[in-house]
Scaffold this motif. Structure first.
Motif, PDB file in Angstrom:
ATOM      1  N   ASN A   1       2.057   5.998  -9.370  1.00 20.24           N
ATOM      2  CA  ASN A   1       3.362   6.645  -9.405  1.00 20.24           C
ATOM      3  C   ASN A   1       4.018   6.547 -10.774  1.00 20.24           C
ATOM      4  OD1 ASN A   1       3.326   7.580  -6.747  1.00 20.24           O
ATOM      5  ND2 ASN A   1       4.053   5.620  -5.967  1.00 20.24           N
ATOM      6  N   GLU A   2       3.773   5.460 -11.476  1.00 20.81           N
ATOM      7  CA  GLU A   2       4.331   5.302 -12.826  1.00 20.81           C
ATOM      8  C   GLU A   2       3.652   6.242 -13.818  1.00 20.81           C
ATOM      9  OE1 GLU A   2       3.983   2.272 -16.557  1.00 20.81           O
ATOM     10  OE2 GLU A   2       4.030   1.327 -14.590  1.00 20.81           O
ATOM     11  N   CYS A   3       2.348   6.431 -13.676  1.00 19.67           N
ATOM     12  CA  CYS A   3       1.564   7.117 -14.700  1.00 19.67           C
ATOM     13  C   CYS A   3       1.447   8.629 -14.531  1.00 19.67           C
ATOM     14  CB  CYS A   3       0.160   6.512 -14.756  1.00 19.67           C
ATOM     15  SG  CYS A   3       0.145   4.800 -15.327  1.00 19.67           S
ATOM     16  N   PHE A   4       1.628   9.134 -13.318  1.00 13.56           N
ATOM     17  CA  PHE A   4       1.344  10.547 -13.082  1.00 13.56           C
ATOM     18  C   PHE A   4       2.520  11.272 -12.448  1.00 13.56           C
ATOM     19  CE2 PHE A   4      -2.791   8.334 -12.838  1.00 13.56           C
ATOM     20  CZ  PHE A   4      -3.402   8.936 -13.937  1.00 13.56           C
ATOM     21  N   GLU A   5       2.770  12.500 -12.918  1.00 20.11           N
ATOM     22  CA  GLU A   5       3.812  13.345 -12.329  1.00 20.11           C
ATOM     23  C   GLU A   5       3.456  13.758 -10.904  1.00 20.11           C
ATOM     24  OE1 GLU A   5       5.057  16.774 -14.564  1.00 20.11           O
ATOM     25  OE2 GLU A   5       4.897  15.658 -16.442  1.00 20.11           O
ATOM     26  N   ASP A   6       2.169  13.963 -10.668  1.00 22.43           N
ATOM     27  CA  ASP A   6       1.685  14.385  -9.349  1.00 22.43           C
ATOM     28  C   ASP A   6       0.638  13.358  -8.882  1.00 22.43           C
ATOM     29  OD1 ASP A   6       1.290  15.877  -7.078  1.00 22.43           O
ATOM     30  OD2 ASP A   6      -0.029  17.345  -8.045  1.00 22.43           O
ATOM     31  N   PRO A   7       1.092  12.177  -8.443  1.00 21.32           N
ATOM     32  CA  PRO A   7       0.156  11.093  -8.128  1.00 21.32           C
ATOM     33  C   PRO A   7      -0.667  11.346  -6.870  1.00 21.32           C
ATOM     34  CG  PRO A   7       2.387  10.477  -7.509  1.00 21.32           C
ATOM     35  CD  PRO A   7       2.482  11.805  -8.201  1.00 21.32           C
ATOM     36  N   TRP A   8      -1.832  10.719  -6.844  1.00 20.01           N
ATOM     37  CA  TRP A   8      -2.649  10.743  -5.628  1.00 20.01           C
ATOM     38  C   TRP A   8      -1.909   9.959  -4.557  1.00 20.01           C
ATOM     39  CZ3 TRP A   8      -8.398   9.485  -7.186  1.00 20.01           C
ATOM     40  CH2 TRP A   8      -8.888  10.499  -8.009  1.00 20.01           C
ATOM     41  N   SER A   9      -2.119  10.333  -3.308  1.00 18.01           N
ATOM     42  CA  SER A   9      -1.411   9.680  -2.215  1.00 18.01           C
ATOM     43  C   SER A   9      -2.087   8.362  -1.823  1.00 18.01           C
ATOM     44  CB  SER A   9      -1.352  10.598  -0.993  1.00 18.01           C
ATOM     45  OG  SER A   9      -2.632  10.700  -0.406  1.00 18.01           O
ATOM     46  N   GLU A  10      -1.285   7.500  -1.255  1.00 15.52           N
ATOM     47  CA  GLU A  10      -1.818   6.233  -0.737  1.00 15.52           C
ATOM     48  C   GLU A  10      -2.832   6.502   0.372  1.00 15.52           C
ATOM     49  OE1 GLU A  10      -0.270   1.939   1.005  1.00 15.52           O
ATOM     50  OE2 GLU A  10       1.199   3.464   0.451  1.00 15.52           O
ATOM     51  N   ILE A  11      -2.577   7.534   1.154  1.00 16.21           N
ATOM     52  CA  ILE A  11      -3.499   7.879   2.245  1.00 16.21           C
ATOM     53  C   ILE A  11      -4.869   8.248   1.697  1.00 16.21           C
ATOM     54  CG2 ILE A  11      -3.951   9.590   4.057  1.00 16.21           C
ATOM     55  CD1 ILE A  11      -0.941   9.476   4.667  1.00 16.21           C
ATOM     56  N   TYR A  12      -4.895   9.005   0.596  1.00 14.42           N
ATOM     57  CA  TYR A  12      -6.187   9.358  -0.011  1.00 14.42           C
ATOM     58  C   TYR A  12      -6.965   8.096  -0.377  1.00 14.42           C
ATOM     59  CZ  TYR A  12      -9.728  10.728  -3.296  1.00 14.42           C
ATOM     60  OH  TYR A  12     -10.924  10.868  -3.929  1.00 14.42           O
ATOM     61  N   TYR A  13      -6.296   7.180  -1.060  1.00 11.99           N
ATOM     62  CA  TYR A  13      -6.961   5.930  -1.441  1.00 11.99           C
ATOM     63  C   TYR A  13      -7.402   5.147  -0.210  1.00 11.99           C
ATOM     64  CZ  TYR A  13      -5.773   6.211  -6.411  1.00 11.99           C
ATOM     65  OH  TYR A  13      -5.696   6.573  -7.727  1.00 11.99           O
ATOM     66  N   MET A  14      -6.506   5.036   0.750  1.00 11.16           N
ATOM     67  CA  MET A  14      -6.798   4.267   1.959  1.00 11.16           C
ATOM     68  C   MET A  14      -8.031   4.816   2.679  1.00 11.16           C
ATOM     69  SD  MET A  14      -4.024   3.070   4.883  1.00 11.16           S
ATOM     70  CE  MET A  14      -2.900   4.213   4.169  1.00 11.16           C
ATOM     71  N   LEU A  15      -8.066   6.127   2.872  1.00 15.18           N
ATOM     72  CA  LEU A  15      -9.204   6.744   3.557  1.00 15.18           C
ATOM     73  C   LEU A  15     -10.490   6.611   2.745  1.00 15.18           C
ATOM     74  CD1 LEU A  15      -7.554   9.976   5.008  1.00 15.18           C
ATOM     75  CD2 LEU A  15      -8.228   7.903   6.248  1.00 15.18           C
ATOM     76  N   SER A  16     -10.387   6.754   1.431  1.00 15.09           N
ATOM     77  CA  SER A  16     -11.574   6.643   0.578  1.00 15.09           C
ATOM     78  C   SER A  16     -12.146   5.231   0.595  1.00 15.09           C
ATOM     79  CB  SER A  16     -11.225   7.038  -0.858  1.00 15.09           C
ATOM     80  OG  SER A  16     -10.851   8.400  -0.909  1.00 15.09           O
ATOM     81  N   LEU A  17     -11.277   4.241   0.640  1.00 14.09           N
ATOM     82  CA  LEU A  17     -11.761   2.863   0.670  1.00 14.09           C
ATOM     83  C   LEU A  17     -12.258   2.473   2.061  1.00 14.09           C
ATOM     84  CD1 LEU A  17      -9.053   1.162  -1.563  1.00 14.09           C
ATOM     85  CD2 LEU A  17     -11.409   1.748  -2.188  1.00 14.09           C
ATOM     86  N   LYS A  18     -11.660   3.069   3.085  1.00  9.50           N
ATOM     87  CA  LYS A  18     -12.056   2.761   4.460  1.00  9.50           C
ATOM     88  C   LYS A  18     -13.412   3.388   4.801  1.00  9.50           C
ATOM     89  CE  LYS A  18     -10.066   2.710   9.064  1.00  9.50           C
ATOM     90  NZ  LYS A  18      -8.873   3.013   9.852  1.00  9.50           N
ATOM     91  N   ARG A  19     -13.640   4.586   4.321  1.00  9.19           N
ATOM     92  CA  ARG A  19     -14.897   5.305   4.556  1.00  9.19           C
ATOM     93  C   ARG A  19     -15.522   5.676   3.224  1.00  9.19           C
ATOM     94  NH1 ARG A  19     -11.469   8.269   8.280  1.00  9.19           N
ATOM     95  NH2 ARG A  19     -11.714   7.352  10.327  1.00  9.19           N
ATOM     96  N   PRO A  20     -16.070   4.698   2.528  1.00  9.43           N
ATOM     97  CA  PRO A  20     -16.595   4.982   1.182  1.00  9.43           C
ATOM     98  C   PRO A  20     -17.779   5.944   1.199  1.00  9.43           C
ATOM     99  CG  PRO A  20     -17.151   2.755   1.877  1.00  9.43           C
ATOM    100  CD  PRO A  20     -16.276   3.325   2.947  1.00  9.43           C
TER     101      PRO A  20
END
Length: 159
Positions: free
Chosen positions: A28-47
């Motif tokens: 959120n600090e680095c990007f105007e249009d940040p990736w969502s927490e859900i995207y990260y969560m799902l990617s880490l849950k189902r690598p």
């Protein structure tokens, strides 16, 4: 290529779900249009076998992260971020060098990434590593926010 540690006690390690709060804060600090927490969560849950999520950690604090994919012989740097307080200390170079070593170890032959036309510091970093502009993606970061496509060949291991 050997990764040099720019700071004491700095590690390059896989991202885990417990890291998400810090990663999202940096995102959120680095990007105007940040990736969502859900995207990260799902990617880490189902690598997926071709996606890699790594953090640079200094002691107990995440000081940067990188996300990349390796599919066949092509790799793609998808995201790299270092919070403002830790910039210009070599952490971005450390993350990129570490990722390139992994790409090389997985027989990647070329690496691509997109960077905003307006993001001159990132362009400078990638040029230091031998990346060169090979195209442009119109409106990649939204309306009127174009991105350069950078490409770099990767040295292969001698047989």
């Amino acid at each position: 290529m050997i990764t040099q540690n720019p700071l004491p006690n700095l590690t390059f390690e896989p991202m885990h779900s417990c890291d998400l709060q810090e990663v999202i804060k940096i995102e959120n600090e680095c990007f105007e249009d940040p990736w969502s927490e859900i995207y990260y969560m799902l990617s880490l849950k189902r690598p997926r076998s071709y996606e890699y999520f790594y953090v640079a950690r200094r002691e107990h604090t995440i000081v940067g992260y990188i996300v990349f994919s390796i599919l066949y012989e092509a790799a793609h740097i998808l995201n790299l971020a270092v919070p403002t307080a830790y910039r210009r200390q070599g952490i971005g170079k450390y993350l990129l060098t570490s990722a390139l070593e992994m790409i090389q170890a997985h027989d990647g032959r070329e690496v691509f990434l997109e960077v905003a036309v307006s993001n001159l510091p990132a362009q400078y970093l990638y040029r230091q590593f031998g990346f060169r502009i090979c195209g442009i993606r119109k409106n990649y970061y939204g309306r009127y926010k174009d991105a350069y496509v950078f490409r770099k060949g990767v040295e292969t291991h001698a047989v």
